[in-house]
Design an enzyme around this catalytic site. Structure first.
Site, PDB file in Angstrom:
ATOM      1  CB  ALA A 140      29.372  32.238 -40.797  1.00  0.00           C
ATOM      2  CB  CYS A 141      27.682  28.112 -42.657  1.00  0.00           C
ATOM      3  SG  CYS A 141      29.326  27.465 -42.526  1.00  0.00           S
ATOM      4  CB  SER A 142      23.393  31.208 -41.960  1.00  0.00           C
ATOM      5  OG  SER A 142      23.070  30.244 -41.462  1.00  0.00           O
TER       6      SER A 142
END
Ligand code: COA
Length: 378
Positions: free
Chosen positions: A158-160
């Site tokens: 995801a965002c990471s």
């Protein structure tokens, strides 16, 4: 003499879509959808069978998130109050897919900045929140389009995804499995954003970034030493997207309503409260491990989800309220671009840094997941 490989960041690249949606246009289209919905469902609303929808507001968006606009791959489809999703014609198997296309554009930018020929790259990691298809891997398609002889695979944190990709690439360099690794982050977030959900319709935009991680022995002048990386995941349902290959087996894909669980959905307030201390603690602990204090940190390139989250995290890390120079934001123009956010912040805000300057690329998001990459300019 034996050579001990040392991973560094040689360059980054950025692709920005041509079309941009300002908050005013977004809210106007959302409110047109609300009016349409409430008019068409007036009888059911009056009977208490369904809820009346409420308008969105520019003031709320800017105060709660710091987001001012977002770039998108298709503006017309998103702003059409009867459609509210990007329209991207399906491409044949012989054409480059749209996710690979924007990834290749960002990768070429990174390669050009590093003065690197694609033929000298050994591996491609496509690290992003959403892959266009299950297989063949997007990374392999990007590898082929660039003419890279080696290997590639997709990874989703995801965002990471970008920081997890950087550590993975760095580990390949350290292990001697590769000398040059491209980490590519194509994010067409407009495809997973529920543009009908008032709580989140303003959050995301589209973009692609790329990071070239290489062995210091072959890196161009002015590269960034990687002082240390740290990854962390803690399971949470507070940011979730249940879209997946078993949707059909479970009885279909409903993406229509304001709160569809087959698109991005979050408990924003909980995310804010839980992720800020988790990330701040993680950064401070890693700084202690690396022998760094707040005053050693020239700049923080934090994940771009919420300006108020970043203000709190930066304050804890630096020991004082961060200036725009110390913790630059791209939320005002790009919005949240998932894994690409901290990389855009780095890409657009490092030209003035000098040899010896230390900074932090940091991501956080669904999972929960968080990643830190401490870098020093050479
Ligand atoms: N326009 C106007 N008002 C809105 C609105 C909108 N689009 N969306 C929500 N509101 C209202 C709510 O109805 C609520 O009203 P109430 O107080 O009368 O009940 C009020 O604003 C506060 O809502 P809330 O959802 O608690 O807002 P918030 O301050 O938590 O801000 C986020 C929402 C999403 C900006 C914020 O929670 C956030 O950024 N969280 C971080 C997580 C994140 O962005 N993650 C992305 C993946 S990393």
């Amino acid at each position: 003499m034996s050579h001990t490989p040392q991973p560094v960041i040689s360059a980054t690249g950025l692709f920005t879509p041509a079309e941009r949606i300002a908050n005013e246009e977004l809210v106007a289209s959302f409110n047109a959808y609300v009016a349409l919905h409430n008019r068409e469902n007036a009888a059911a609303i009056a009977a208490g069978e369904i809820a009346e929808l409420t308008e969105s507001s520019v003031e709320f968006i800017e105060k709660a998130s710091g987001i001012g606009s977002r770039f998108v791959v298709d503006k017309a489809g998103i702003l059409d109050p009867t459609h509210m999703a990007p329209r991207l014609p399906e491409r044949s198997n012989d054409e480059l897919s749209v996710l690979a296309e924007i990834g290749v554009a960002a990768a070429k930018d990174a390669l050009a900045r590093a003065g690197r020929d694609a033929a000298d790259v050994d591996a491609v990691l496509c690290a992003a929140s959403n892959m266009q298809r299950a297989y063949p891997a997007m990374a392999v398609e990007i590898q082929d389009a660039l003419g890279i002889d080696g290997f590639g695979f997709d990874m989703n944190v995801a965002c990471s995804s970008a920081t997890f990709g950087i550590q993975t690439a760095a580990d390949y360099i350290r292990a001697g499995h590769a000398k040059s690794v491209l980490v590519v982050n194509p994010e067409i977030c407009s495809g997973h954003l529920n543009w009908r959900d008032r709580d989140s319709h303003f959050i995301f935009g589209d973009v692609a970034t790329a990071i070239l991680v290489e062995d210091k022995a072959i890196a161009p002048a002015g590269h960034w030493n990687i002082l240390g990386t740290k990854l962390k995941t803690v399971f949470s349902n507070n940011i979730r997207n249940n879209f997946g290959f078993l949707n059909r087996a479970h009885g279909g894909i409903d993406q229509g309503g304001p709160k569809s669980d087959k698109l991005f959905v979050q408990e924003g307030r909980k995310v804010f409260k839980e992720v800020v201390p988790m990330v701040a603690n993680m950064i401070v602990e890693q700084m202690q491990v690396l022998g760094l204090t707040g005053s050693d940190m020239r700049r923080l390139w934090l994940h771009q989800a919420n300006a108020n989250m970043n203000r709190l995290i930066a304050q804890r890390v630096l020991g004082h309220e961060a200036s725009d120079d110390e913790s630059p934001t791209v939320l005002d123009t790009y919005g949240n671009t998932s894994s690409a956010g901290s990389i855009i912040a780095f890409h657009l805000n490092h030209a003035d840094m000098v040899a010896g300057d230390t900074g932090l690329i940091c991501s956080f998001g669904a999972g929960y997941s968080a990643g830190t990459v401490f870098v020093r300019k050479t």
